[in-house]
Design a protein around this motif. Structure first.
Motif, PDB file in Angstrom:
ATOM      1  N   LEU A  83      40.658  33.670  39.100  1.00  0.00           N
ATOM      2  CA  LEU A  83      41.125  32.661  40.040  1.00  0.00           C
ATOM      3  C   LEU A  83      42.607  32.818  40.351  1.00  0.00           C
ATOM      4  N   TYR A  84      43.370  33.267  39.361  1.00  0.00           N
ATOM      5  CA  TYR A  84      44.806  33.433  39.589  1.00  0.00           C
ATOM      6  C   TYR A  84      45.087  34.357  40.756  1.00  0.00           C
ATOM      7  N   ILE A  85      44.291  35.400  40.859  1.00  0.00           N
ATOM      8  CA  ILE A  85      44.534  36.371  41.933  1.00  0.00           C
ATOM      9  C   ILE A  85      44.265  35.729  43.289  1.00  0.00           C
ATOM     10  N   VAL A  86      43.072  35.147  43.430  1.00  0.00           N
ATOM     11  CA  VAL A  86      42.703  34.649  44.765  1.00  0.00           C
ATOM     12  C   VAL A  86      43.488  33.389  45.117  1.00  0.00           C
ATOM     13  N   GLU A  87      43.765  32.564  44.142  1.00  0.00           N
ATOM     14  CA  GLU A  87      44.539  31.352  44.443  1.00  0.00           C
ATOM     15  C   GLU A  87      45.986  31.692  44.798  1.00  0.00           C
ATOM     16  N   THR A  88      46.538  32.677  44.114  1.00  0.00           N
ATOM     17  CA  THR A  88      47.895  33.117  44.460  1.00  0.00           C
ATOM     18  C   THR A  88      47.924  33.649  45.896  1.00  0.00           C
ATOM     19  N   ASP A  99      54.112  29.058  31.069  1.00  0.00           N
ATOM     20  CA  ASP A  99      55.110  30.117  31.238  1.00  0.00           C
ATOM     21  C   ASP A  99      54.497  31.421  31.738  1.00  0.00           C
ATOM     22  N   GLY A 100      53.159  31.477  31.768  1.00  0.00           N
ATOM     23  CA  GLY A 100      52.508  32.680  32.285  1.00  0.00           C
ATOM     24  C   GLY A 100      52.630  33.886  31.370  1.00  0.00           C
ATOM     25  N   LEU A 154      50.947  39.306  36.868  1.00  0.00           N
ATOM     26  CA  LEU A 154      49.869  39.373  37.851  1.00  0.00           C
ATOM     27  C   LEU A 154      50.279  38.658  39.141  1.00  0.00           C
ATOM     28  N   VAL A 155      50.806  37.455  38.983  1.00  0.00           N
ATOM     29  CA  VAL A 155      51.205  36.673  40.159  1.00  0.00           C
ATOM     30  C   VAL A 155      52.344  37.378  40.892  1.00  0.00           C
ATOM     31  N   ARG A 172      47.711  47.644  40.054  1.00  0.00           N
ATOM     32  CA  ARG A 172      48.387  47.630  41.354  1.00  0.00           C
ATOM     33  C   ARG A 172      47.453  48.135  42.445  1.00  0.00           C
ATOM     34  N   GLU A 173      46.797  49.250  42.181  1.00  0.00           N
ATOM     35  CA  GLU A 173      45.911  49.829  43.193  1.00  0.00           C
ATOM     36  C   GLU A 173      44.681  48.938  43.411  1.00  0.00           C
ATOM     37  N   GLY A 174      44.150  48.392  42.341  1.00  0.00           N
ATOM     38  CA  GLY A 174      42.985  47.516  42.465  1.00  0.00           C
ATOM     39  C   GLY A 174      43.321  46.256  43.255  1.00  0.00           C
ATOM     40  N   LEU A 175      44.474  45.690  42.966  1.00  0.00           N
ATOM     41  CA  LEU A 175      44.904  44.492  43.699  1.00  0.00           C
ATOM     42  C   LEU A 175      45.153  44.821  45.169  1.00  0.00           C
TER      43      LEU A 175
END
Lengths: 343, 343
Positions: free
Chosen positions: A207-212, A227-228, A270-271, A322-325
């Motif tokens: 969720l962090y990826i898509v919500e960001t 604090d992540g 990640l964010v 990085r490449e996957g994102l």
């Protein structure tokens, strides 16, 4: 190694993917078809699975889409007839286990039993069972290199997360028991958090990826809970699809191995990576956890070791974070981010 | 501690014991009645439970024996009407989980869900849930002092044992979830291996006691599998009944604690103690494990710590292994050892 090989080559063979209308299912189907599979049956009840995820497959004459439910053994007996290999993906995850533990335990426990039963009765050559790094649990005890005999840490974790992890432990052991008592060849793959094109809104960690990404596109600062600093270890869906295929192909059985990406990240990293890839000038803001919302945090830094997967099935991850994102964000920009699925 | 007390006094109150026609159930019923319980309902499907175990209770006007099944929620809804406290004992253990994992997971997972559902719907004041030290798992990882946040070790253990332990983890978390979401007061007691009068043939660990006794009475040397150096930690059934009662009485909720006897023993010590108490001159013989039979061994020496139970519910064990075994053997000599139950 036994005299009889447990290897199941892809070319010309028939495969069933249970929970097939999904991120992992559709990507694995793509790969099996590319490697010459004779037939791929995608079995799903479409409660979480989506027609969108498999739309690109329907024109392939080798693909059959079956609407069925893992809670109905007859559906599975019908779908496994003449099938060489079964990939069992259908499961409820932590968020669902929080909302409806009855359905969650039905699907993850009885559903696994039904899939295994169908495999044994139909003489399926091999079952690849999708487990999870949730079998190592949660919290500060989960630290350092997580190898396959790491125990299950549960103290202090949310009930739904423990229920999910325990249900995966049960599924793995049902496979082992079926191997010992009834000769079923199987490989358990303990997926770390999957991400990639066709990403959905159901996995608490992803969720962090898509919500960001959603917030950045809306011009809002992305949010980091706390604090992540906690670790997340993802695996790119294309790498996971290769692991599924290689688990069939390898002369491996009665084994459970981790499948994880090259390296873990922290939530904050990640964010920030998503920010960097979008080119935004927005900076993450740190917020307090929302009451009543299941979020998984871990105290210790950990890394999900995947050396055993290389030994057992010859697999190692190829796509870094990085490449996957980059691929995921490009897909979302091109496809238009899907509306949040009402799981 | 919340302002509202979670204490449930025994005197005049109504109790339901699910899986009541059992070693633990009947002994706990005796104690609740002795402490002035207004009503005790013994609920059992009599598949493993026995009429013999509750025969001494049937003349008490406060006792009701109900034939019902934890898989049928209506049975439980009927049995919980007007009940103040529920003790949930009904479960399949490792040997059953080996023979029939379908029934085992039904009873231990869905059965627990049904009991919890009935408690919530009927507004039961407190649920005492019988868990097990199986939540710490098996094998060499289980070593030293086992405290309540010890993780679940599973590597290398038999599938049925892991299924049993995981099913108890699930049951505990269903209690926690019902507390958090629906306000159910509960105490989880993690029983160590129970032994005592009315001992049955169903618990893999306690089998050593009754099998040793049976062999001695038949003039045969008692058998120890392997070197007998592995730890077993038992609890006397009378101590366990007190723990159940005290879990109701204490102002404790949303907690899981160990209940174990004063000290662990090794298998060899246990067998030698039985020899000594019977006065036999027969000496134990060491034998190899039988193929295909589920026996649990552990590599490390361990001790199941019960300090948390004293803090939470004021309980500590009173009966040591020698005295408890003396009582069990005296009962078996007097009652005639029952025929091995066909579980």
């Amino acid at each position: 190694m036994s005299a009889r090989s447990a290897a199941l080559p892809i070319d010309g063979r028939r495969f069933l993917i249970v929970g097939g209308a999904s991120l992992v299912g559709s990507t694995t189907a793509d790969l099996l078809l590319a490697r010459g599979a004779g037939r791929v049956v995608l079995f799903d009840n479409f409660s979480f699975g989506s027609r969108d995820a498999v739309r690109h497959l329907v024109d392939d004459q080798r693909v059959t889409i079956v609407s069925g439910d893992v809670m109905r053994l007859p559906d599975l007996l019908a779908a496994t007839e003449g099938v060489d290999g079964v990939l069992h993906l259908a499961a409820m995850m932590t968020i669902s286990m929080d909302r409806d533990p009855w359905a969650g335990l039905d699907v993850n426990v009885r559903g696994a039993q039904n899939v295994i039963e169908a495999c044994v009765v139909r003489g399926v050559g091999k079952l690849v069972f999708a487990s999870s790094n949730a079998v190592y649990g949660y919290g500060p005890g989960v630290a350092g290199d997580l190898v396959e005999d790491t125990p299950f840490h549960a103290a202090g974790a949310p009930p739904a997360a423990i229920l999910y992890g325990a249900s995966k432990i049960v599924g793995e052991q049902l496979c082992r028991q079926a191997h010992q008592k009834r000769g079923l060849d199987y490989v358990v793959l303990r997926y770390s958090t999957v991400y990639g094109e066709r990403q959905h809104y159901r996995a608490a960690n992803a969720l962090y990826i898509v919500e960001t990404h959603d917030r950045i596109k809306a011009g809002l600062r992305p949010r980091v809970i706390g604090d992540g600093a906690e670790t997340k270890h993802f695996v790119y869906v294309g790498d996971l699809a290769r692991a599924n295929a290689m688990a069939f192909e390898a002369d491996a059985s009665d084994v459970a191995v981790n499948v994880s990406g090259p390296e873990p990240v922290t939530t904050l990293q990640l964010v920030e990576l998503v920010c960097e890839l979008t080119g935004t000038s927005l900076r993450p803001e740190h917020v307090a956890p929302e009451a009543g919302k299941v979020r998984l945090t871990s105290g210790g830094a950990f890394r999900i070791d995947h050396a055993a997967a290389e030994r057992a099935i010859g697999w190692r991850p190829e796509v870094g974070m990085r490449e996957g994102l980059r691929r995921l964000l490009a897909w979302r920009d091109q496809a238009g981010a899907p509306a949040a699925a009402a799981e």
